[in-house]
Scaffold this active site. Structure first.
Site, PDB file in Angstrom:
ATOM      1  N   LYS A   9       0.811  -1.178  -0.053  1.00 31.71           N
ATOM      2  CA  LYS A   9      -0.203  -0.056  -0.086  1.00 31.71           C
ATOM      3  C   LYS A   9       0.908   1.343  -0.160  1.00 31.71           C
ATOM      4  CE  LYS A   9      -3.695  -2.236   2.169  1.00 31.71           C
ATOM      5  NZ  LYS A   9      -4.972  -2.199   3.520  1.00 31.71           N
ATOM      6  N   TYR A  49     -13.131  -3.143  -2.748  1.00 31.19           N
ATOM      7  CA  TYR A  49     -13.548  -3.226  -1.553  1.00 31.19           C
ATOM      8  C   TYR A  49     -15.329  -2.979  -1.271  1.00 31.19           C
ATOM      9  CZ  TYR A  49      -8.830  -2.516   0.601  1.00 31.19           C
ATOM     10  OH  TYR A  49      -7.454  -2.740   1.035  1.00 31.19           O
ATOM     11  N   ASN A 116      -1.849  -0.005   7.066  1.00 34.78           N
ATOM     12  CA  ASN A 116      -1.580  -1.491   7.445  1.00 34.78           C
ATOM     13  C   ASN A 116      -0.607  -2.074   6.340  1.00 34.78           C
ATOM     14  OD1 ASN A 116      -3.448  -1.876   5.777  1.00 34.78           O
ATOM     15  ND2 ASN A 116      -4.890  -3.082   7.179  1.00 34.78           N
ATOM     16  N   HIS A 119      -2.040  -5.443   1.394  1.00 37.94           N
ATOM     17  CA  HIS A 119      -3.303  -6.308   1.327  1.00 37.94           C
ATOM     18  C   HIS A 119      -3.015  -7.757   0.539  1.00 37.94           C
ATOM     19  CE1 HIS A 119      -7.141  -7.340  -0.550  1.00 37.94           C
ATOM     20  NE2 HIS A 119      -6.726  -7.612  -1.293  1.00 37.94           N
ATOM     21  N   GLU A 130     -10.451 -10.580  -7.302  1.00 39.62           N
ATOM     22  CA  GLU A 130      -9.638  -9.366  -7.396  1.00 39.62           C
ATOM     23  C   GLU A 130      -8.512  -9.516  -8.581  1.00 39.62           C
ATOM     24  OE1 GLU A 130      -8.086  -9.432  -3.190  1.00 39.62           O
ATOM     25  OE2 GLU A 130      -9.839  -8.928  -2.579  1.00 39.62           O
TER      26      GLU A 130
HETATM   27  N1  UDP Z   1     -10.139  -0.661   7.137  1.00 39.22           N
HETATM   28  C1  UDP Z   1     -10.027   0.674   7.876  1.00 39.22           C
HETATM   29  N2  UDP Z   1     -10.809   0.402   8.945  1.00 39.22           N
HETATM   30  C2  UDP Z   1     -11.665  -0.531   9.148  1.00 39.22           C
HETATM   31  C3  UDP Z   1     -11.732  -1.600   8.371  1.00 39.22           C
HETATM   32  C4  UDP Z   1     -10.958  -1.651   7.528  1.00 39.22           C
HETATM   33  O1  UDP Z   1      -9.485   1.541   7.631  1.00 39.22           O
HETATM   34  O2  UDP Z   1     -12.388  -0.412  10.380  1.00 39.22           O
HETATM   35  C5  UDP Z   1      -9.195  -0.517   5.860  1.00 39.22           C
HETATM   36  C6  UDP Z   1      -7.964  -1.194   6.051  1.00 39.22           C
HETATM   37  O3  UDP Z   1      -7.069  -0.651   5.149  1.00 39.22           O
HETATM   38  C7  UDP Z   1      -8.064  -2.582   5.661  1.00 39.22           C
HETATM   39  C8  UDP Z   1      -8.994  -2.567   4.417  1.00 39.22           C
HETATM   40  O4  UDP Z   1     -10.071  -1.533   4.805  1.00 39.22           O
HETATM   41  O5  UDP Z   1      -6.780  -3.306   5.325  1.00 39.22           O
HETATM   42  C9  UDP Z   1      -9.874  -3.766   4.200  1.00 39.22           C
HETATM   43  O6  UDP Z   1     -10.609  -3.919   5.411  1.00 39.22           O
HETATM   44  P1  UDP Z   1     -10.754  -5.796   5.739  1.00 39.22           P
HETATM   45  O7  UDP Z   1     -11.590  -5.781   6.799  1.00 39.22           O
HETATM   46  O8  UDP Z   1     -10.912  -6.575   4.535  1.00 39.22           O
HETATM   47  O9  UDP Z   1      -9.304  -6.063   6.042  1.00 39.22           O
HETATM   48  P2  UDP Z   1      -7.842  -6.823   5.588  1.00 39.22           P
HETATM   49  O10 UDP Z   1      -8.578  -7.787   4.752  1.00 39.22           O
HETATM   50  O11 UDP Z   1      -7.309  -6.010   4.833  1.00 39.22           O
HETATM   51  O12 UDP Z   1      -7.157  -7.484   6.622  1.00 39.22           O
HETATM   52 MG    MG Z   2     -10.063  -7.869   3.277  1.00 37.41          MG
END
Ligand code: UDP
Ligand code: MG
Length: 137
Positions: A9, A49, A116, A119, A130
């Site tokens: 990212k 997303y 974070n 991805h 995706e």
């Molecule tokens: N995200 C965020 N706040 C939240 C949930 C998600 O900023 O409460 C963002 C974060 O960058 C995350 C992405 O949206 O990595 C996708 O969310 P997901 O729950 O799919 O998490 P991941 O699969 O990336 O662990």
């Molecule tokens: Mg995810």
């Protein structure tokens, strides 16, 4: 052979962490099938997303994901979908275990929200969807 979509990212690109993330991918033994650097576009991020589009914080996620160039690519290898998720660690870096990418390179969210580093697709269905979204059939 399984495939998954990975993204390094914009926060990680800005912080010059690309090499360290790729080093972990190669050390683990996964193959980088495709990889490019680009600034992600809103149209495809909304599809990427799709499960988060209705959340109140969705615009902060897209602002973050479009805040600079990202590295996006495809990994292959046995069990790569779950293994890459395990290497990434928990979504909130404040809860990510040391040894994981998020647990080693990021902090709990501040006023900028969750930043974070990486991805990874969360299932075979997500990976297929995706990969087609970003790289076509
Ligand atoms: N995200 C965020 N706040 C939240 C949930 C998600 O900023 O409460 C963002 C974060 O960058 C995350 C992405 O949206 O990595 C996708 O969310 P997901 O729950 O799919 O998490 P991941 O699969 O990336 O662990
Ligand atoms: Mg995810």
């Amino acid at each position: 052979m399984q495939k998954t979509l990975f993204i390094i990212k914009p926060d990680a690109v800005k912080r010059h962490l690309v090499g360290q993330v790729i080093d972990r991918i190669e050390r683990r033994g996964f193959t980088i099938e495709r990889m490019e650097m680009l600034t992600l576009d809103l149209e495809r991020l909304k599809k990427h997303y799709a499960q988060l589009v209705d959340k109140p914080f969705f615009s902060s996620i897209t602002n973050y994901m479009m805040s600079g160039p990202a590295i996006i690519g495809i990994l292959s290898g046995p069990g790569v979908i779950k293994s890459w998720r395990d290497m990434m660690g928990a979504t909130n870096p404040g809860e990510a275990a040391p040894g994981t990418i998020r647990g080693d390179f990021a902090t709990a969210p501040d006023e900028h929200g969750i930043q974070n580093i990486v991805h990874g697709s969360d299932s075979e269905e997500s990976a297929a969807r995706e990969i087609e979204l970003w790289f076509g059939k």
